[in-house]
Scaffold this active site. Structure first.
Site, mmCIF file in Angstrom:
data_model
loop_
_atom_site.group_PDB
_atom_site.id
_atom_site.type_symbol
_atom_site.label_atom_id
_atom_site.label_comp_id
_atom_site.label_asym_id
_atom_site.label_seq_id
_atom_site.Cartn_x
_atom_site.Cartn_y
_atom_site.Cartn_z
ATOM 1 N N GLY A 41 0.829 -1.214 0.000
ATOM 2 C CA GLY A 41 0.000 0.000 0.000
ATOM 3 C C GLY A 41 0.850 1.245 0.000
ATOM 4 O O GLY A 41 2.050 1.190 -0.263
ATOM 5 N N ASN A 42 0.250 2.370 0.280
ATOM 6 C CA ASN A 42 0.988 3.636 0.339
ATOM 7 C C ASN A 42 0.390 4.492 1.448
ATOM 8 O O ASN A 42 -0.604 4.126 2.069
ATOM 9 C CB ASN A 42 0.958 4.353 -1.013
ATOM 10 C CG ASN A 42 -0.455 4.662 -1.449
ATOM 11 O OD1 ASN A 42 -1.119 5.506 -0.860
ATOM 12 N ND2 ASN A 42 -0.937 3.955 -2.455
ATOM 13 N N ARG A 43 1.011 5.642 1.682
ATOM 14 C CA ARG A 43 0.672 6.431 2.867
ATOM 15 C C ARG A 43 -0.409 7.481 2.616
ATOM 16 O O ARG A 43 -0.654 8.333 3.467
ATOM 17 C CB ARG A 43 1.936 7.096 3.406
ATOM 18 C CG ARG A 43 2.907 6.083 4.009
ATOM 19 C CD ARG A 43 4.240 6.710 4.324
ATOM 20 N NE ARG A 43 4.120 7.881 5.148
ATOM 21 C CZ ARG A 43 4.939 8.937 5.110
ATOM 22 N NH1 ARG A 43 5.951 8.933 4.272
ATOM 23 N NH2 ARG A 43 4.747 9.961 5.886
#
Ligand code: C5P
Length: 403
Positions: free
Chosen positions: A212-214
């Site tokens: 995923g990412n932030r």
């Protein structure tokens, strides 16, 4: 209040909620400034408020009946009708008790039902003693409301009731009204259909893990809220938002890049403007394990093979309907502005967008924060504007360029 604020918004239906604190007498000034600016003002006062300021005063100033009782006007479903009609709700003063009720979503009085039944922006002006304002319960309730998109005006610092001095004093009526009208902005997107993606996609490795990412989704959510407040009909394609979706927009929940692509393709067909604020995975695992990937006793590592995901934005731009406008985002780690602009300009041209919103990101910059600083590039890669401030005002600036 400035003339700009008064002329920008057209005639709005504004609910002014007044709750029981000594600053209620100043709420008369809030109602008066809104009426003078040409708006249709409906006061909802709690019983406590009416101990501080008289109903005849509020009716004379607002030029409408004052509503207090949940059980009045039942036949016309007043407990929700006011909220449904409102373009804007301003609560001044908002006591600690009211703030707690709003944070909890309580509907025990007419103001509570009005707020819950409304998709309109909510602006509150807290007023209370310093100790109450600084109490962890109030601090947590304010954080909840902010995360939900509520605009908090003040409180200022100064003389409170009695001998006390400190933070907790309600902001002045003109400031409250100016901030409230700035939140709603102009009603210039009525009839427009806007599709916004927000959040970050997650690409599963197995049933329990993902890449995923932030991205928190805050900027995309702020865009959806701002567009809805300006009268657009908004669809929000939401991927793992860390903040609640705004009221009054259609929400389509997605998880992966593939789901986001399908949702965007479906809804882009009716949209006048497509805004791709979501952080989409560029790579995903080629194969997703059916069951949880296990560690082995020999201490061996794990090699993952990833494939490219489709560039959804470039695809939407390539297939755009005549007149449809496409907005992309670029989050880059280049440390200086020149390098950032070069990378972004190339991206704007490559993706075929009409507008590219560029911001710098890093380990401690750009994600999950309430503020943003962006540069705006047109489709040729030329710098056409900048915006800095809370994510709501950055959203309005982007929409100004589109409108
Ligand atoms: O290429 P880059 O990821 O920097 O581009 C960012 C922009 O492209 C954002 O608007 C993002 O929503 C979009 N994007 C996309 N599909 C991808 C990757 C990014 O639509 N696979």
């Amino acid at each position: 209040m400035s003339d700009a604020a008064s002329t920008r918004s057209g005639r709005l239906t504004v609910v002014v909620g007044i709750t029981g604190g000594i600053a209620a007498y100043k709420a008369v000034g809030v109602a008066r400034a809104l009426v003078r600016a040409g708006h249709d003002v409906h006061v909802v006062a709690t019983d406590g408020a009416l101990r501080f300021v008289g109903r005849p005063t509020l009716e004379a100033i607002s030029r409408n009946p004052v509503h207090t009782d949940l059980y009045e006007g039942v036949a016309e479903v007043r407990h929700v009708a006011l909220g449904q009609r409102a373009d804007l709700i301003v609560i001044a003063p908002a006591t600690a008790h009211t703030i707690a009720s709003l944070a909890a979503g309580l509907a025990g009085d007419l103001l509570g039902t009005t707020v819950l039944a409304s998709a309109a922006p909510l602006v509150i002006a807290p007023a209370m003693h310093t100790e109450m304002w600084e109490h962890p319960a109030t601090v947590a309730n304010i954080a909840t409301l902010r995360a939900r998109g509520v605009t908090i005006v003040g409180p200022g610092s100064g003389a409170l009731t009695g001998e006390d001095v400190g933070p907790g004093r309600m902001s002045e009526p003109d400031e409250i009204v100016e901030r409230a009208l700035a939140v709603i902005g102009p009603h210039d997107l009525v009839g427009r259909r806007i599709l916004v993606s927000a959040g970050g996609t997650r690409e599963p490795l197995d049933p329990v893990r993902f890449i995923g990412n932030r991205s928190s989704g805050r900027q995309g959510v702020a865009l959806a809220a701002a567009a809805a407040a300006r009268g657009a009909s908004v669809t929000l394609v939401a991927a793992h938002l860390e903040v609640p979706a705004p009221a009054g927009v259609e929400v389509v929940t997605v998880g992966t890049a593939a789901e986001l692509e399908a949702a965007m393709a479906q809804h882009a067909a009716e949209a006048d403007t497509v805004i791709m604020a979501a952080a989409v995975a560029d790579f995903r695992p080629i194969a997703v394990a059916e069951s949880k990937i296990k560690k082995t006793d020999d201490g061996a590592g794990l090699r993952l093979e990833l494939e490219r995901t489709p560039d959804i934005l470039a695809g939407l731009a390539a297939r755009r309907r005549p007149g449809q406008r496409i907005v992309g985002f670029a989050a880059e780690t280049e440390p200086d502005d020149d390098a950032l602009l070069r990378v972004a300009a190339a991206k704007a041209r490559r993706k075929g967008v009409d507008l590219l919103v560029v911001n710098r990101v890093g380990w401690s910059e750009g994600f999950g924060t309430p503020t943003n600083a962006v540069m705006l590039l047109d489709g040729d890669g030329s710098l056409v504007g900048r915006a800095e401030g809370d994510k709501a005002s950055v959203a309005h600036r982007i929409l100004d360029l589109l409108a």
